[in-house]
Write a protein that holds these residues in place. Structure first.
Motif, PDB file in Angstrom:
ATOM      1  N   ILE A  24       0.834  -1.201   0.000  1.00 53.45           N
ATOM      2  CA  ILE A  24       0.000   0.000   0.000  1.00 53.45           C
ATOM      3  C   ILE A  24       0.865   1.246   0.000  1.00 53.45           C
ATOM      4  CG2 ILE A  24      -1.696   1.327   1.334  1.00 53.45           C
ATOM      5  CD1 ILE A  24      -2.736  -1.427   2.324  1.00 53.45           C
ATOM      6  N   ILE A  25       0.528   2.160  -0.907  1.00 49.82           N
ATOM      7  CA  ILE A  25       1.223   3.446  -0.932  1.00 49.82           C
ATOM      8  C   ILE A  25       0.166   4.508  -0.697  1.00 49.82           C
ATOM      9  CG2 ILE A  25       2.569   5.038  -2.336  1.00 49.82           C
ATOM     10  CD1 ILE A  25       3.151   2.053  -3.792  1.00 49.82           C
ATOM     11  N   ILE A  26       0.352   5.291   0.359  1.00 45.36           N
ATOM     12  CA  ILE A  26      -0.694   6.227   0.734  1.00 45.36           C
ATOM     13  C   ILE A  26      -0.139   7.649   0.821  1.00 45.36           C
ATOM     14  CG2 ILE A  26      -0.322   5.586   3.175  1.00 45.36           C
ATOM     15  CD1 ILE A  26      -3.247   6.326   3.677  1.00 45.36           C
ATOM     16  N   VAL A  27      -0.826   8.557   0.161  1.00 43.28           N
ATOM     17  CA  VAL A  27      -0.497   9.977   0.273  1.00 43.28           C
ATOM     18  C   VAL A  27      -1.368  10.533   1.384  1.00 43.28           C
ATOM     19  CG1 VAL A  27      -0.858  12.222  -0.808  1.00 43.28           C
ATOM     20  CG2 VAL A  27       0.218  10.388  -2.095  1.00 43.28           C
ATOM     21  N   THR A  28      -0.778  11.269   2.305  1.00 45.30           N
ATOM     22  CA  THR A  28      -1.594  11.858   3.356  1.00 45.30           C
ATOM     23  C   THR A  28      -1.035  13.212   3.753  1.00 45.30           C
ATOM     24  OG1 THR A  28      -2.412  11.593   5.600  1.00 45.30           O
ATOM     25  CG2 THR A  28      -0.337  10.505   5.093  1.00 45.30           C
ATOM     26  N   HIS A  29      -1.927  14.134   4.089  1.00 47.03           N
ATOM     27  CA  HIS A  29      -1.449  15.419   4.600  1.00 47.03           C
ATOM     28  C   HIS A  29      -1.521  15.434   6.124  1.00 47.03           C
ATOM     29  CE1 HIS A  29      -5.835  16.895   3.906  1.00 47.03           C
ATOM     30  NE2 HIS A  29      -5.730  16.135   4.938  1.00 47.03           N
ATOM     31  N   ASN A  30      -1.913  14.283   6.654  1.00 53.90           N
ATOM     32  CA  ASN A  30      -2.062  14.157   8.093  1.00 53.90           C
ATOM     33  C   ASN A  30      -0.863  13.376   8.636  1.00 53.90           C
ATOM     34  OD1 ASN A  30      -2.738  13.254  10.652  1.00 53.90           O
ATOM     35  ND2 ASN A  30      -4.919  13.063  10.161  1.00 53.90           N
ATOM     36  N   MET A  31       0.052  14.075   9.313  1.00 48.39           N
ATOM     37  CA  MET A  31       1.292  13.413   9.758  1.00 48.39           C
ATOM     38  C   MET A  31       1.039  12.366  10.817  1.00 48.39           C
ATOM     39  SD  MET A  31       3.945  16.461   9.726  1.00 48.39           S
ATOM     40  CE  MET A  31       2.698  17.630  10.171  1.00 48.39           C
ATOM     41  N   GLN A  32       0.038  12.640  11.705  1.00 50.41           N
ATOM     42  CA  GLN A  32      -0.281  11.639  12.727  1.00 50.41           C
ATOM     43  C   GLN A  32      -0.723  10.339  12.064  1.00 50.41           C
ATOM     44  OE1 GLN A  32      -1.464  14.884  12.978  1.00 50.41           O
ATOM     45  NE2 GLN A  32       0.171  15.362  14.418  1.00 50.41           N
ATOM     46  N   GLN A  33      -1.471  10.515  10.970  1.00 53.50           N
ATOM     47  CA  GLN A  33      -1.928   9.323  10.260  1.00 53.50           C
ATOM     48  C   GLN A  33      -0.735   8.546   9.700  1.00 53.50           C
ATOM     49  OE1 GLN A  33      -4.230   9.671   6.432  1.00 53.50           O
ATOM     50  NE2 GLN A  33      -5.703   8.576   7.688  1.00 53.50           N
ATOM     51  N   ALA A  34       0.195   9.249   9.091  1.00 50.38           N
ATOM     52  CA  ALA A  34       1.382   8.596   8.546  1.00 50.38           C
ATOM     53  C   ALA A  34       2.107   7.857   9.660  1.00 50.38           C
ATOM     54  CB  ALA A  34       2.290   9.624   7.893  1.00 50.38           C
ATOM     55  N   ALA A  35       2.260   8.523  10.827  1.00 53.03           N
ATOM     56  CA  ALA A  35       2.974   7.909  11.947  1.00 53.03           C
ATOM     57  C   ALA A  35       2.231   6.677  12.453  1.00 53.03           C
ATOM     58  CB  ALA A  35       3.128   8.926  13.067  1.00 53.03           C
ATOM     59  N   ARG A  36       0.888   6.754  12.459  1.00 57.63           N
ATOM     60  CA  ARG A  36       0.088   5.637  12.983  1.00 57.63           C
ATOM     61  C   ARG A  36       0.144   4.414  12.095  1.00 57.63           C
ATOM     62  NH1 ARG A  36      -3.863   9.615  14.506  1.00 57.63           N
ATOM     63  NH2 ARG A  36      -4.888   9.359  12.509  1.00 57.63           N
ATOM     64  N   ILE A  37       0.038   4.619  10.796  1.00 60.52           N
ATOM     65  CA  ILE A  37      -0.248   3.439   9.957  1.00 60.52           C
ATOM     66  C   ILE A  37       0.884   2.988   9.055  1.00 60.52           C
ATOM     67  CG2 ILE A  37      -2.731   3.909   9.903  1.00 60.52           C
ATOM     68  CD1 ILE A  37      -2.322   4.990   7.082  1.00 60.52           C
ATOM     69  N   SER A  38       1.938   3.803   8.851  1.00 59.42           N
ATOM     70  CA  SER A  38       2.892   3.405   7.824  1.00 59.42           C
ATOM     71  C   SER A  38       4.141   2.761   8.405  1.00 59.42           C
ATOM     72  CB  SER A  38       3.275   4.607   6.968  1.00 59.42           C
ATOM     73  OG  SER A  38       4.069   5.498   7.718  1.00 59.42           O
ATOM     74  N   ASP A  39       4.802   1.986   7.549  1.00 59.52           N
ATOM     75  CA  ASP A  39       6.066   1.363   7.925  1.00 59.52           C
ATOM     76  C   ASP A  39       7.230   2.241   7.499  1.00 59.52           C
ATOM     77  OD1 ASP A  39       4.989  -1.274   8.796  1.00 59.52           O
ATOM     78  OD2 ASP A  39       4.224  -1.208   6.742  1.00 59.52           O
ATOM     79  N   ARG A  40       7.014   2.971   6.416  1.00 59.46           N
ATOM     80  CA  ARG A  40       8.076   3.792   5.864  1.00 59.46           C
ATOM     81  C   ARG A  40       7.455   5.094   5.392  1.00 59.46           C
ATOM     82  NH1 ARG A  40      12.712   0.661   4.491  1.00 59.46           N
ATOM     83  NH2 ARG A  40      11.384  -1.168   4.695  1.00 59.46           N
ATOM     84  N   THR A  41       8.190   6.176   5.507  1.00 61.81           N
ATOM     85  CA  THR A  41       7.632   7.473   5.136  1.00 61.81           C
ATOM     86  C   THR A  41       8.603   8.235   4.242  1.00 61.81           C
ATOM     87  OG1 THR A  41       6.393   7.612   7.198  1.00 61.81           O
ATOM     88  CG2 THR A  41       6.765   9.670   6.026  1.00 61.81           C
ATOM     89  N   ALA A  42       8.039   8.834   3.191  1.00 61.74           N
ATOM     90  CA  ALA A  42       8.838   9.707   2.335  1.00 61.74           C
ATOM     91  C   ALA A  42       8.326  11.122   2.512  1.00 61.74           C
ATOM     92  CB  ALA A  42       8.717   9.279   0.882  1.00 61.74           C
ATOM     93  N   PHE A  43       9.234  12.068   2.726  1.00 66.22           N
ATOM     94  CA  PHE A  43       8.839  13.457   2.867  1.00 66.22           C
ATOM     95  C   PHE A  43       9.186  14.207   1.580  1.00 66.22           C
ATOM     96  CE2 PHE A  43      10.223  17.811   4.380  1.00 66.22           C
ATOM     97  CZ  PHE A  43       8.939  18.339   4.367  1.00 66.22           C
ATOM     98  N   PHE A  44       8.159  14.742   0.932  1.00 65.97           N
ATOM     99  CA  PHE A  44       8.334  15.495  -0.316  1.00 65.97           C
ATOM    100  C   PHE A  44       8.286  16.982  -0.012  1.00 65.97           C
ATOM    101  CE2 PHE A  44       7.642  12.959  -4.347  1.00 65.97           C
ATOM    102  CZ  PHE A  44       7.784  11.719  -3.763  1.00 65.97           C
ATOM    103  N   LEU A  45       9.119  17.743  -0.721  1.00 64.05           N
ATOM    104  CA  LEU A  45       9.057  19.201  -0.612  1.00 64.05           C
ATOM    105  C   LEU A  45       9.451  19.780  -1.959  1.00 64.05           C
ATOM    106  CD1 LEU A  45       8.576  21.514   1.436  1.00 64.05           C
ATOM    107  CD2 LEU A  45      11.027  21.509   1.866  1.00 64.05           C
ATOM    108  N   SER A  46       8.614  20.642  -2.501  1.00 67.01           N
ATOM    109  CA  SER A  46       8.847  21.283  -3.807  1.00 67.01           C
ATOM    110  C   SER A  46       9.288  20.293  -4.876  1.00 67.01           C
ATOM    111  CB  SER A  46       9.900  22.383  -3.713  1.00 67.01           C
ATOM    112  OG  SER A  46       9.749  23.112  -2.548  1.00 67.01           O
ATOM    113  N   GLY A  47       8.651  19.133  -4.918  1.00 69.93           N
ATOM    114  CA  GLY A  47       8.938  18.182  -5.989  1.00 69.93           C
ATOM    115  C   GLY A  47      10.149  17.306  -5.745  1.00 69.93           C
ATOM    116  N   GLU A  48      10.780  17.453  -4.590  1.00 69.50           N
ATOM    117  CA  GLU A  48      11.943  16.616  -4.307  1.00 69.50           C
ATOM    118  C   GLU A  48      11.654  15.718  -3.111  1.00 69.50           C
ATOM    119  OE1 GLU A  48      15.977  18.604  -4.384  1.00 69.50           O
ATOM    120  OE2 GLU A  48      14.650  20.324  -4.663  1.00 69.50           O
TER     121      GLU A  48
END
Lengths: 293, 273
Positions: free
Chosen positions: B221-245
């Motif tokens: 599962i790959i999930i885009v979220t604007h909710n950081m708590q959600q990312a922390a709760r449910i994901s195994d790995r997190t990518a942080f994007f900023l200005s396309g990078e």
């Protein structure tokens, strides 16, 4: 805190704002009333003039020199024949064009140029379509003054209306539904057939029926292609000649005997009922099958 | 920020390395660039996404996270004037290659959207739509798929008595789980979720989050979220994007407790975005 909104000005303005509100309400009511009144007078005249001639004989008799024997059998059946050609031809071509323009064609300047021209065609005088039909169908394709030639001419006339209405209906299907379908690996055609068309069909049919009612009432293009006004037989195939209701009415109104004016009124009544019937079907379809998103 | 460096940094982490060795890539993105006309929306993105994991993609609005997830099933092509360069390998094949059929790709990679988008059809027809377009006609098989998918999306008990009713009668949260069920019905390999809970109330959000935990056993599962708590709760790995990078990409516990990049730290601690 400094107050910038002066309560006194508000109080002073209040009554004139409310009066203006009432004034415009009255104005809009009067405009509606004007249309309704004129329509009412028209109905009254036609019904009082024509109702006496409407009986079973009126539907069973062909046109006649004697007003008391005159009937609309040929014109009524002829109108139905015309619809048998116009409905499938214009709907298939119109909806097909709309699907292509909205779903397949690239969104570029050329496509918007074509769309603009189609909308313009909807405003071209019907007599111009008659000339086109005369040149192409009657002469070039040698279809003569047949049901087919008249039907194809009428199809051209209502095609722009059907295309524009179908485009509107297709465009109103939310893009999220298309995305959902594409995201599951559906092809464009599967998406159009199973998602877009079922959601757009009420709008398409409403527009289509309104366009067909226009085709029923048109006279000018048929006069141009030479459809006869006095017909005492029924067409057997689509290659036979025929006449339609508005042509018959036009013929009766141009006769010197005053009795024929009343026969014409009776013919108009039949046509009005036919049109109201078709428009009611359009309204019914819109209300009962329209999906809300 | 050099992403290759980040990758090797995270590989130094022993625990992470263990998981790396056990798990396979589903997606391997190499030097992905994407332009909307002249706007450079994704810049040299390098990301490896793992099997049977939940990968969260976070970042402020306009950072390219939705653009990236839509490239993974090529839905991005629906936007006129999109150009890409670089490579996205899905199970070893470059999906950006013209010879890769989108219909084929999207049969493997399902997607759940931001706003619930059920079809204006019955609940049953919504689920059966996917299998049907792929040629499954047998009524018994379809019935089984519908039940299995609805059970899989934890909505079966709520709808089993009204399968013939229009899906628009369901609540927003139910509609979104129906959309997840619809996605499961084509038995995909990967499920992409583009802010799937942003239109839902907290209780429905919780249900969807629980469901995602359940689903990762069988799907990547790959999930885009604007909710950081959600990312922390449910994901195994997190990518942080900023200005396309991609600024930072590592396992979720590390990125939230001990971010390497200053910008990640600022974003996570709520200093911007």
């Amino acid at each position: 805190m400094q107050k910038l909104v002066d309560k006194e000005i508000i109080a002073k303005q209040m009554s004139s704002r409310i009066i203006r509100n009432q004034m415009f309400k009255g104005l809009f009511f009067l405009s509606t009333l004007f249309g309704l009144l004129v329509l009412g007078v028209l109905f009254y005249r036609i019904i009082t003039q024509g109702i006496g001639y409407i009986d079973l004989d009126f539907f069973q008799n062909f046109a006649s020199r004697r007003p008391e024997n005159a009937g609309i059998k040929a014109a009524f059946i002829g109108t139905i024949w015309l619809m048998v050609v116009v409905a499938p031809v214009s709907l298939i071509l119109g909806v097909g064009t709309a699907i292509y323009l909205e779903e397949y064609a690239k969104k570029n300047k050329f496509t918007s140029f074509i769309k603009l021209n189609i909308s313009n065609l909807a405003g071209v005088p019907s007599i111009v379509f008659g000339l086109l039909g005369l040149t192409i169908f009657v002469r070039a394709l040698a279809l003569e003054r047949s049901v087919l030639a008249a039907g194809l001419t009428m199809s051209l006339l209502v095609l722009p209306v059907i295309i524009v209405a179908s485009q509107e209906a297709i465009r109103s299907v939310p893009k999220e539904l298309r995305e959902a379908s594409f995201a599951m690996g559906a092809t464009k055609w599967q998406t159009v057939l199973k998602v877009v068309l079922p959601a757009a069909i009420p709008g398409i049919l409403t527009g289509g029926i309104l366009a067909l009612s226009r085709a029923i009432g048109e006279t000018a293009p048929l006069i141009v292609i030479g459809i006869p006004m006095f017909v005492a037989f029924l067409p057997k195939t689509i290659m036979d000649t025929f006449t339609v209701l508005p042509m018959q009415i036009y013929n009766w109104t141009s006769r010197p005997q005053t009795e024929f004016q009343d026969v014409a009124a009776a013919g108009i009544l039949v046509m009005l009922v036919l049109l109201i019937l078709m428009n009611s079907i359009a309204v019914f379809i819109r209300n009962h099958f329209q999906k809300r998103y | 920020m050099n992403v290759t460096l980040l990758r090797s940094q995270s590989e130094q982490d022993e625990k992470t390395q263990m998981t790396h060795m056990e798990k396979e890539f589903v997606y391997k993105t190499t030097d992905l660039n994407l332009w909307y006309g002249s706007t450079h929306a994704l810049k040299n993105v390098n990301l490896d996404l793992y099997e049977n994991e939940v990968t969260a993609i976070i970042g402020p609005s306009g950072c390219g996270k939705s653009t990236y997830i839509k490239t993974l099933n090529r839905m991005i092509e629906m936007v006129p004037g999109v150009k890409t360069s670089g490579e996205i390998q899905y199970r070893g094949r470059n999906i950006l290659d013209k010879s890769y059929g989108v219909e084929d790709l999207r049969t493997q990679v399902g997607m759940v959207f931001q706003k619930p988008n059920p079809f204006p059809k019955s609940i049953y027809e919504n689920i059966a739509y996917g299998p049907k377009i792929h040629g499954i006609k047998n009524k018994k098989v379809l019935d089984e798929i519908v039940e299995k998918s609805l059970r899989g999306a934890a909505i079966w008990d709520e709808v089993k008595d009204r399968l013939k009713e229009n899906a628009y009668g369901l609540s927003g949260g139910q509609q979104q789980r129906l959309c997840i069920a619809r996605c499961l019905a084509i038995e995909p390999d990967v499920i992409l979720m583009d802010e799937p809970t942003s239109a839902l109330d907290p209780i429905s959000t919780l249900k969807v989050e629980e469901l995602i935990q359940e689903l990762k056993k069988d799907f990547s599962i790959i999930i885009v979220t604007h909710n950081m708590q959600q990312a922390a709760r449910i994901s195994d790995r997190t990518a942080f994007f900023l200005s396309g990078e991609v600024v930072e990409y590592r396992d979720t516990t590390t990125i939230f407790s001990n971010p390497t990049d200053k910008r990640t730290e600022d974003y996570i601690s709520g200093r911007f975005g």
